[in-house]
Design a protein around this motif. Structure first.
Motif, PDB file in Angstrom:
ATOM      1  N   VAL A 100     -10.361  -2.102  27.814  1.00 29.18           N
ATOM      2  CA  VAL A 100      -9.141  -2.645  27.214  1.00 29.18           C
ATOM      3  C   VAL A 100      -8.006  -2.354  28.194  1.00 29.18           C
ATOM      4  O   VAL A 100      -7.885  -1.233  28.691  1.00 29.18           O
ATOM      5  CB  VAL A 100      -8.845  -1.990  25.855  1.00 29.18           C
ATOM      6  N   PRO A 101      -7.144  -3.330  28.508  1.00 27.04           N
ATOM      7  CA  PRO A 101      -6.057  -3.079  29.458  1.00 27.04           C
ATOM      8  C   PRO A 101      -5.076  -2.015  28.962  1.00 27.04           C
ATOM      9  O   PRO A 101      -4.859  -1.874  27.751  1.00 27.04           O
ATOM     10  CB  PRO A 101      -5.354  -4.444  29.565  1.00 27.04           C
ATOM     11  N   ASP A 102      -4.498  -1.281  29.873  1.00 28.23           N
ATOM     12  CA  ASP A 102      -3.456  -0.323  29.534  1.00 28.23           C
ATOM     13  C   ASP A 102      -2.327  -1.056  28.805  1.00 28.23           C
ATOM     14  O   ASP A 102      -1.813  -2.066  29.291  1.00 28.23           O
ATOM     15  CB  ASP A 102      -2.928   0.331  30.813  1.00 28.23           C
ATOM     16  N   GLY A 103      -1.959  -0.568  27.632  1.00 23.93           N
ATOM     17  CA  GLY A 103      -0.942  -1.225  26.829  1.00 23.93           C
ATOM     18  C   GLY A 103      -1.472  -2.362  25.982  1.00 23.93           C
ATOM     19  O   GLY A 103      -0.718  -3.022  25.266  1.00 23.93           O
ATOM     20  N   GLU A 105      -4.260  -4.260  23.124  1.00 21.75           N
ATOM     21  CA  GLU A 105      -4.460  -4.112  21.688  1.00 21.75           C
ATOM     22  C   GLU A 105      -5.913  -4.382  21.340  1.00 21.75           C
ATOM     23  O   GLU A 105      -6.522  -5.329  21.842  1.00 21.75           O
ATOM     24  CB  GLU A 105      -3.544  -5.086  20.945  1.00 21.75           C
ATOM     25  N   VAL A 106      -6.461  -3.552  20.465  1.00 18.43           N
ATOM     26  CA  VAL A 106      -7.824  -3.719  19.974  1.00 18.43           C
ATOM     27  C   VAL A 106      -7.782  -4.631  18.755  1.00 18.43           C
ATOM     28  O   VAL A 106      -7.053  -4.363  17.791  1.00 18.43           O
ATOM     29  CB  VAL A 106      -8.454  -2.371  19.606  1.00 18.43           C
ATOM     30  N   ALA A 107      -8.549  -5.709  18.797  1.00 18.22           N
ATOM     31  CA  ALA A 107      -8.551  -6.673  17.697  1.00 18.22           C
ATOM     32  C   ALA A 107      -9.053  -6.032  16.407  1.00 18.22           C
ATOM     33  O   ALA A 107      -9.949  -5.190  16.422  1.00 18.22           O
ATOM     34  CB  ALA A 107      -9.413  -7.881  18.054  1.00 18.22           C
ATOM     35  N   GLU A 150     -10.439   7.153  25.480  1.00 17.76           N
ATOM     36  CA  GLU A 150     -11.705   6.632  25.006  1.00 17.76           C
ATOM     37  C   GLU A 150     -11.581   6.379  23.503  1.00 17.76           C
ATOM     38  O   GLU A 150     -11.128   7.244  22.753  1.00 17.76           O
ATOM     39  CB  GLU A 150     -12.867   7.591  25.258  1.00 17.76           C
ATOM     40  N   ILE A 151     -11.957   5.190  23.085  1.00 18.14           N
ATOM     41  CA  ILE A 151     -11.971   4.854  21.669  1.00 18.14           C
ATOM     42  C   ILE A 151     -13.424   4.950  21.230  1.00 18.14           C
ATOM     43  O   ILE A 151     -14.216   4.034  21.453  1.00 18.14           O
ATOM     44  CB  ILE A 151     -11.401   3.456  21.418  1.00 18.14           C
ATOM     45  N   VAL A 152     -13.779   6.084  20.688  1.00 14.20           N
ATOM     46  CA  VAL A 152     -15.156   6.293  20.262  1.00 14.20           C
ATOM     47  C   VAL A 152     -15.392   5.580  18.935  1.00 14.20           C
ATOM     48  O   VAL A 152     -14.462   5.299  18.181  1.00 14.20           O
ATOM     49  CB  VAL A 152     -15.502   7.791  20.165  1.00 14.20           C
ATOM     50  N   ASP A 153     -16.643   5.271  18.670  1.00 19.14           N
ATOM     51  CA  ASP A 153     -16.999   4.570  17.446  1.00 19.14           C
ATOM     52  C   ASP A 153     -18.422   4.984  17.092  1.00 19.14           C
ATOM     53  O   ASP A 153     -19.219   5.306  17.966  1.00 19.14           O
ATOM     54  CB  ASP A 153     -16.923   3.056  17.657  1.00 19.14           C
ATOM     55  N   PHE A 271      -3.705  -0.907  17.971  1.00 17.88           N
ATOM     56  CA  PHE A 271      -4.736  -1.471  17.099  1.00 17.88           C
ATOM     57  C   PHE A 271      -4.082  -2.541  16.235  1.00 17.88           C
ATOM     58  O   PHE A 271      -3.116  -2.265  15.515  1.00 17.88           O
ATOM     59  CB  PHE A 271      -5.375  -0.379  16.241  1.00 17.88           C
ATOM     60  N   ALA A 272      -4.604  -3.756  16.325  1.00 16.06           N
ATOM     61  CA  ALA A 272      -3.996  -4.883  15.632  1.00 16.06           C
ATOM     62  C   ALA A 272      -4.031  -4.695  14.122  1.00 16.06           C
ATOM     63  O   ALA A 272      -4.961  -4.093  13.576  1.00 16.06           O
ATOM     64  CB  ALA A 272      -4.705  -6.184  16.011  1.00 16.06           C
ATOM     65  N   GLN A 273      -3.000  -5.236  13.454  1.00 14.88           N
ATOM     66  CA  GLN A 273      -3.010  -5.273  12.005  1.00 14.88           C
ATOM     67  C   GLN A 273      -4.142  -6.167  11.523  1.00 14.88           C
ATOM     68  O   GLN A 273      -4.565  -7.089  12.220  1.00 14.88           O
ATOM     69  CB  GLN A 273      -1.681  -5.831  11.485  1.00 14.88           C
TER      70      GLN A 273
END
Length: 284
Positions: A100-103, A105-107, A150-153, A271-273
């Motif tokens: 994911v680019p710096d700055g 948003e995760v869909a 890191e966005i762990v899941d 993180f997107a709404q």
């Protein structure tokens, strides 16, 4: 990046391993978390069984056209180990489509149960083929360091995981975000860096390089040795996420996280709404 998994038949594995990989893949595809995969194995399985499940998932990814760009080290922070009830590090594969680019948003809905942690990322300029890797080997091999999130899941429902579950689930990999300014290791002591992570401007996690196995370099040594022992060593150009510098924090729609790591800079992600809730007028 070359890998020892290239060319292997995706499903050349025992039935229970295939079943575990199927459950994890279905959870990711459907957005519905699955029960712990440890329950598929006698006595909850062991570490080698867990890595067999992980490797099958990686082979399937490669067969589908995904590209490996490096590895992540997990469970290097004592705080994170306590959160998950495990007592040793693990590793997983990083794919190009996880970036994911710096700055950026995760869909909404892209991940099941995301949590965010701040880390030091290393990018290699040389191979690390030695089974008994040293800090000197790593220092010579690293081209530069970057701040990272890191966005762990977890594909396991409720994060009800053992070491077997998280290893099988590609070390609970989700996504990652890299800062934009490379820093040579001659300009930073990774053991003494300090980290502050905020969510919506409020501090939610703090830590230091020493919290990551004593230093992110120690974590990289562990990973390089472990992968070389398995015949799949780190290579020039690989990205290495060295592990959390502090506790991981759950993410929700609308959250914005920013981590600052001294001497390395900052990195940010949102993180997107949830659009469906917004249209319905529901509260998030």
């Amino acid at each position: 990046m070359s890998t020892a998994l290239d060319g292997a038949h995706p499903d050349a594995a025992p039935p229970a391993v295939v079943k575990a990989a199927d459950l994890l893949a279905d959870a990711a595809r459907t957005g519905t978390a699955c029960p712990p995969v440890r329950d598929l194995f006698d006595d909850g399985g062991d570490l080698e069984t867990a890595y067999a499940v992980q490797q099958l998932g990686v082979r399937r990814g490669l067969a589908a056209g995904r590209r490996i760009v490096g590895r992540k080290i997990g469970l290097t922070s004592v705080a994170v180990q306590r959160q998950l009830g495990v007592d040793r590090p693990d590793f997983g594969a990083l794919f190009a489509d996880m970036a994911v680019p710096d700055g950026g948003e995760v869909a909404a809905g892209r991940l099941l149960q995301p949590k965010v942690e701040a880390e030091v990322a290393l990018v290699l300029g040389r191979d690390l083929p030695e089974r008994e890797c040293t800090v000197v080997d790593v220092l010579r091999a690293v081209d530069f360091a970057l701040p990272a999130l890191e966005i762990v899941d977890s594909r396991i429902a409720g994060w009800d995981i053992s070491l077997v579950d998280t290893v099988a689930d590609n070390a609970s990999c989700g996504l990652y975000v890299l800062g934009a300014t490379p820093v040579p290791l001659t300009a930073v002591d990774l053991r003494t860096v300090t980290m502050t992570m905020t969510r919506g401007g409020e501090t939610v996690s703090e830590g230091s390089g020493a919290a990551c196995l004593g230093s992110p370099l120690n974590a990289a040594v562990w990973l390089a040795s472990a992968l070389a022992e398995r015949g799949d060593p780190l290579r020039a150009g690989d990205l290495v996420l060295t592990g959390a510098l502090g506790p991981m924090v759950p993410a929700a729609p609308g959250d914005v996280f920013e981590a600052h790591i001294s001497a390395l800079g900052s990195v940010r992600v949102g993180f997107a709404q949830d659009a469906s809730l917004l249209k319905a007028g529901g509260a998030l």
